[in-house]
Design a protein around this motif. Sequence first.
Motif, mmCIF file in Angstrom:
data_model
loop_
_atom_site.group_PDB
_atom_site.id
_atom_site.type_symbol
_atom_site.label_atom_id
_atom_site.label_comp_id
_atom_site.label_asym_id
_atom_site.label_seq_id
_atom_site.Cartn_x
_atom_site.Cartn_y
_atom_site.Cartn_z
ATOM 1 N N LEU A 1 0.703 -7.103 0.056
ATOM 2 C CA LEU A 1 1.929 -6.014 -0.375
ATOM 3 C C LEU A 1 2.949 -7.061 -0.446
ATOM 4 O O LEU A 1 3.997 -7.043 -1.122
ATOM 5 N N PRO B 1 0.441 -0.010 4.695
ATOM 6 C CA PRO B 1 -0.659 -0.171 5.542
ATOM 7 C C PRO B 1 -0.832 0.631 6.747
ATOM 8 O O PRO B 1 -1.920 0.828 7.214
ATOM 9 N N TRP C 1 -7.496 -5.639 8.825
ATOM 10 C CA TRP C 1 -7.137 -4.968 7.690
ATOM 11 C C TRP C 1 -5.720 -4.867 7.227
ATOM 12 O O TRP C 1 -5.353 -4.971 6.161
ATOM 13 N N ARG C 2 -4.983 -4.433 8.364
ATOM 14 C CA ARG C 2 -3.777 -3.803 8.042
ATOM 15 C C ARG C 2 -3.002 -4.946 7.804
ATOM 16 O O ARG C 2 -2.177 -5.229 6.905
ATOM 17 N N LEU D 1 -7.424 -1.652 1.563
ATOM 18 C CA LEU D 1 -6.555 -2.169 0.442
ATOM 19 C C LEU D 1 -5.928 -1.007 -0.268
ATOM 20 O O LEU D 1 -5.842 -0.968 -1.391
ATOM 21 N N LEU D 2 -5.557 0.212 0.522
ATOM 22 C CA LEU D 2 -5.139 1.519 -0.070
ATOM 23 C C LEU D 2 -6.191 2.195 -1.427
ATOM 24 O O LEU D 2 -5.606 3.194 -1.756
ATOM 25 N N GLU E 1 -3.479 -6.483 4.223
ATOM 26 C CA GLU E 1 -2.828 -5.735 3.388
ATOM 27 C C GLU E 1 -1.280 -5.952 3.392
ATOM 28 O O GLU E 1 -0.665 -5.784 2.227
#
Length: 104
Positions: free
Chosen positions: A49, A21, A41-42, A28-29, A45
């Motif tokens: 993950l 992230p 967002w990080r 979302l990569l 994610e």
Amino acid sequence: MDQTVAVWVVLAAALVAANLPYFSERLLLVGPRQQPKAVWWRLLELVLLAVLTFGLGTLLETRIGQRHAQGWEFYASAACLFITLGFPGFVWRYLRRGGRRGQD
């Protein structure tokens, strides 16, 4: 697959997943590129993950032999380990590159 190899596979996957992230500006990569991507967002994610990594560990444990039931203590310590493994990416994103955010 040997038990020792499975442990190292899960640890390597966790190390990569915990840092992803921080090194990607895509949502979302795989989504559209955001400049700069919001912190929440990080975090989202990172949680997703972590769940995928725990799933990989569960899958490998099931394939090796009997799956053992885990209590909340296991998941709390695994989450702390996952966050700790993500520290290099956090340092790179927020501490090392702090003054140069607009120059990606």
